[in-house]
Design an enzyme around this catalytic site. Sequence first.
Site, PDB file in Angstrom:
ATOM      1  N   ARG A  99      33.807  42.605  13.029  1.00  0.00           N
ATOM      2  CA  ARG A  99      35.197  42.236  12.772  1.00  0.00           C
ATOM      3  C   ARG A  99      36.145  43.395  13.083  1.00  0.00           C
ATOM      4  NH1 ARG A  99      34.794  40.209   6.764  1.00  0.00           N
ATOM      5  NH2 ARG A  99      37.089  40.178   6.973  1.00  0.00           N
ATOM      6  N   ASP A 114      29.014  38.068   5.111  1.00  0.00           N
ATOM      7  CA  ASP A 114      30.079  38.063   4.111  1.00  0.00           C
ATOM      8  C   ASP A 114      30.626  36.657   3.888  1.00  0.00           C
ATOM      9  OD1 ASP A 114      29.964  40.824   3.772  1.00  0.00           O
ATOM     10  OD2 ASP A 114      31.417  41.195   5.381  1.00  0.00           O
ATOM     11  N   ARG A 164      22.493  40.020   6.143  1.00  0.00           N
ATOM     12  CA  ARG A 164      23.442  39.449   5.180  1.00  0.00           C
ATOM     13  C   ARG A 164      24.792  39.194   5.839  1.00  0.00           C
ATOM     14  NH1 ARG A 164      22.998  43.771   0.387  1.00  0.00           N
ATOM     15  NH2 ARG A 164      23.000  45.130   2.223  1.00  0.00           N
ATOM     16  N   TYR A 223      25.678  38.772  17.334  1.00  0.00           N
ATOM     17  CA  TYR A 223      26.850  38.151  16.719  1.00  0.00           C
ATOM     18  C   TYR A 223      27.781  37.615  17.797  1.00  0.00           C
ATOM     19  CZ  TYR A 223      25.911  40.064  12.049  1.00  0.00           C
ATOM     20  OH  TYR A 223      25.368  40.339  10.830  1.00  0.00           O
TER      21      TYR A 223
END
Length: 262
Positions: free
Chosen positions: A196, A51, A49, A109
């Site tokens: 992040r 954001d 998932r 990522y």
Amino acid sequence: MRIALGIEYCGTAFHGWQSQAGGGTVQDALEAALRGIAGGPVGVLCAGRTDAGVHATHQVVHFDTLVERPLTAWVRGVNSHLPEGVAVRWAQPVAAEFHARFSARGRRYRYLLLNRPQRPGLWQGRVGWFHWPLDLAVMQAASARLLGEHDFSAFRAADCQAKSPIKTMSRAEVRQCGNMFVFDFEASAFLHHMVRNLVGTLVYIGKGTQSPSWVDELLQMKDRKLAAPTFSPDGLYFRGPVYEPHWGLPDPDDDFLDGMLK
């Protein structure tokens, strides 16, 4: 029949991946498009998932259906029903045992960070931004300390629902392309906001506020409040899950990200 799809999307216009009552998510858009081809409700499960504001170059989903359609229908047909900013790249039948999330042995990522005094214009919504100069060498030294198995509680969002904060990081690299810094991470799994938060910490080190050894301290202290603030979602790209070869799924082909940086 179980079908797997490879999806790419720009997260700027969506409220994240996961379906919600108010709609506006990537999952909502994809399931509505699939319904148009299948002639009935279709529920999808994803590899990871994302954001609101986060992008994906190779999201993988699977769904079960009793209807028979050519694979082109699950690609071009579905794309004809999807809004701008999201597209199916490939479709493939998979074994009933395949699960987009649980069959993955890792996830990747990338974070793109524009480093210049002026905020982004052309790249708005697709890169993070930091205006003070950053030191590549110290960020590389710091990122190397993330490799291996660690408790990443210091980089975990307060509302993270993962059962364990212990993850194994197999890749944590930083490189520079002109005024763009590229952060690449690969791990067994990631905690909510983990990438992040890692980028925010590396930026603090890159601007000279902390030394590379700060990473070791944060990993040992396991306290989110001691680490740097969560960085913007704009520059974060989910590059896809890592599967064993026997599943026979296409490898992610997102080299265009590198091409755009040259």
